[in-house]
Design an enzyme around this catalytic site. Structure first.
Site, short mmCIF file in Angstrom:
data_model
loop_
_atom_site.label_atom_id
_atom_site.label_comp_id
_atom_site.label_asym_id
_atom_site.label_seq_id
_atom_site.Cartn_x
_atom_site.Cartn_y
_atom_site.Cartn_z
N LYS A 50 0.70 -1.28 0.18
CA LYS A 50 -0.13 -0.10 0.00
C LYS A 50 0.73 1.17 0.00
O LYS A 50 0.29 2.33 -0.47
CB LYS A 50 -1.03 0.07 1.35
CG LYS A 50 -1.59 -1.12 1.41
CD LYS A 50 -2.34 -1.20 3.03
CE LYS A 50 -2.80 -2.43 3.28
NZ LYS A 50 -3.12 -2.69 4.81
N GLY A 51 2.11 0.94 0.33
CA GLY A 51 2.98 2.37 0.77
C GLY A 51 3.24 3.31 -0.66
O GLY A 51 3.33 4.47 -0.33
N ASP A 107 7.41 2.76 -3.18
CA ASP A 107 7.70 3.78 -2.14
C ASP A 107 9.38 3.79 -1.73
O ASP A 107 9.91 4.77 -1.65
CB ASP A 107 6.71 3.53 -0.95
CG ASP A 107 6.91 2.33 -0.30
OD1 ASP A 107 7.46 1.40 -0.58
OD2 ASP A 107 6.08 2.28 0.60
N LYS A 138 17.32 3.11 0.20
CA LYS A 138 18.33 3.02 1.20
C LYS A 138 19.19 2.00 0.72
O LYS A 138 19.31 0.95 1.12
CB LYS A 138 17.57 2.44 2.45
CG LYS A 138 16.39 3.59 3.06
CD LYS A 138 16.05 3.19 4.43
CE LYS A 138 15.23 2.00 4.51
NZ LYS A 138 14.55 1.78 5.82
N PHE A 159 14.39 4.04 9.70
CA PHE A 159 13.13 3.71 9.56
C PHE A 159 12.19 4.89 9.29
O PHE A 159 12.15 5.79 10.17
CB PHE A 159 12.60 2.82 10.61
CG PHE A 159 11.33 1.99 9.96
CD1 PHE A 159 11.38 0.90 9.12
CD2 PHE A 159 9.99 2.74 10.43
CE1 PHE A 159 10.21 0.30 8.58
CE2 PHE A 159 8.91 1.91 9.74
CZ PHE A 159 9.13 1.00 9.03
N VAL A 160 11.50 5.06 7.96
CA VAL A 160 10.66 6.04 7.61
C VAL A 160 9.36 5.96 7.64
O VAL A 160 8.76 4.97 7.20
CB VAL A 160 11.38 7.15 6.64
CG1 VAL A 160 12.81 7.77 6.78
CG2 VAL A 160 11.58 5.92 5.37
N ASP A 166 4.33 3.33 6.28
CA ASP A 166 3.84 3.01 7.68
C ASP A 166 4.77 2.42 8.53
O ASP A 166 6.06 2.02 8.14
CB ASP A 166 2.69 1.97 7.55
CG ASP A 166 3.07 0.71 7.15
OD1 ASP A 166 3.87 0.58 6.21
OD2 ASP A 166 2.51 -0.33 8.00
#
Ligand code: IMP
Ligand code: MG
Length: 182
Positions: A50-51, A107, A138, A159-160, A166
């Site tokens: 979903k990101g 994403d 990354k 971690f973003v 999410d």
């Protein structure tokens, strides 16, 4: 990545890594390049759920070429932020991609496992071309060698969340890309 997700009732703080304005500016630049590269074509943009939903919806409104969209869902890390290394298709495409100019929209590339699996899987369905657009990369986190064709931002190993990304299904609605502090 080993960070734990903060619970909703914790008093967590967000540190902004990229503002909504910085993301908007970069997406316009990316869209200009992609529109140029795909001039005279009608690519099919495949959004990885979903990101990538927020990125896809902003990106397509900046592209000035005809296009189609479809969606695919693959197994992710679940409630934890650790990569399981296992990739499984949870929701497949609604159409054949044979002979199409396909652009996968993601994403973030982390270990590279998701995209190397998807590029193999979708590549075996005989598209005319297959490229990957990611908003974030990354590169320090790779478990398999993988380089996206179009990348918005290279970011450090943090971690973003926000802008569609999410942590345990929370924070996707934040307009900025943020780092979740412990
Ligand atoms: P990869 O297979 O490890 O490259 O995983 C990519 C997927 O992991 C992305 O599509 C995201 O769903 C998730 N992911 C990786 N890093 C982050 C992060 O920093 N925040 C949120 N999701 C992430
Ligand atoms: Mg994803």
């Amino acid at each position: 990545m080993t960070e734990k997700c903060a619970g909703e009732d914790n008093n967590e703080k967000f540190e902004v890594m990229l503002t909504a304005e910085q993301i908007e500016t970069r997406i316009k630049e990316m869209a200009e390049v992609i529109s140029h590269d795909y001039r005279g074509k009608k690519p099919l943009l495949i959004c990885i759920l979903k990101g990538a939903v927020v990125f896809l919806s902003d990106l397509i409104r900046c592209l000035n070429i005809p296009l189609e969209i479809d969606f695919i869902a693959v197994s992710s890390y679940g409630a934890d932020t650790k990569s399981s290394g296992v990739v499984r298709i949870l929701k497949d495409l609604e159409q054949s991609i044979q002979g199409k100019e396909v652009l996968i929209v993601e994403d973030i590339v982390d270990t590279g496992l998701t995209l190397s699996y998807l590029v193999d899987n979708l590549g075996s369905r005989h598209p005319n071309s297959l490229k990957v657009i990611t908003l974030l990369d990354k590169p320090d986190c790779r478990k398999v060698e993988y380089k996206p064709d179009y990348c918005g931002f290279t970011i450090p190993d943090r971690f973003v969340i926000g802008y569609g990304l999410d942590c345990g299904e929370n924070y996707r609605q934040l307009p900025d890309l943020c780092v979740l502090n412990d």
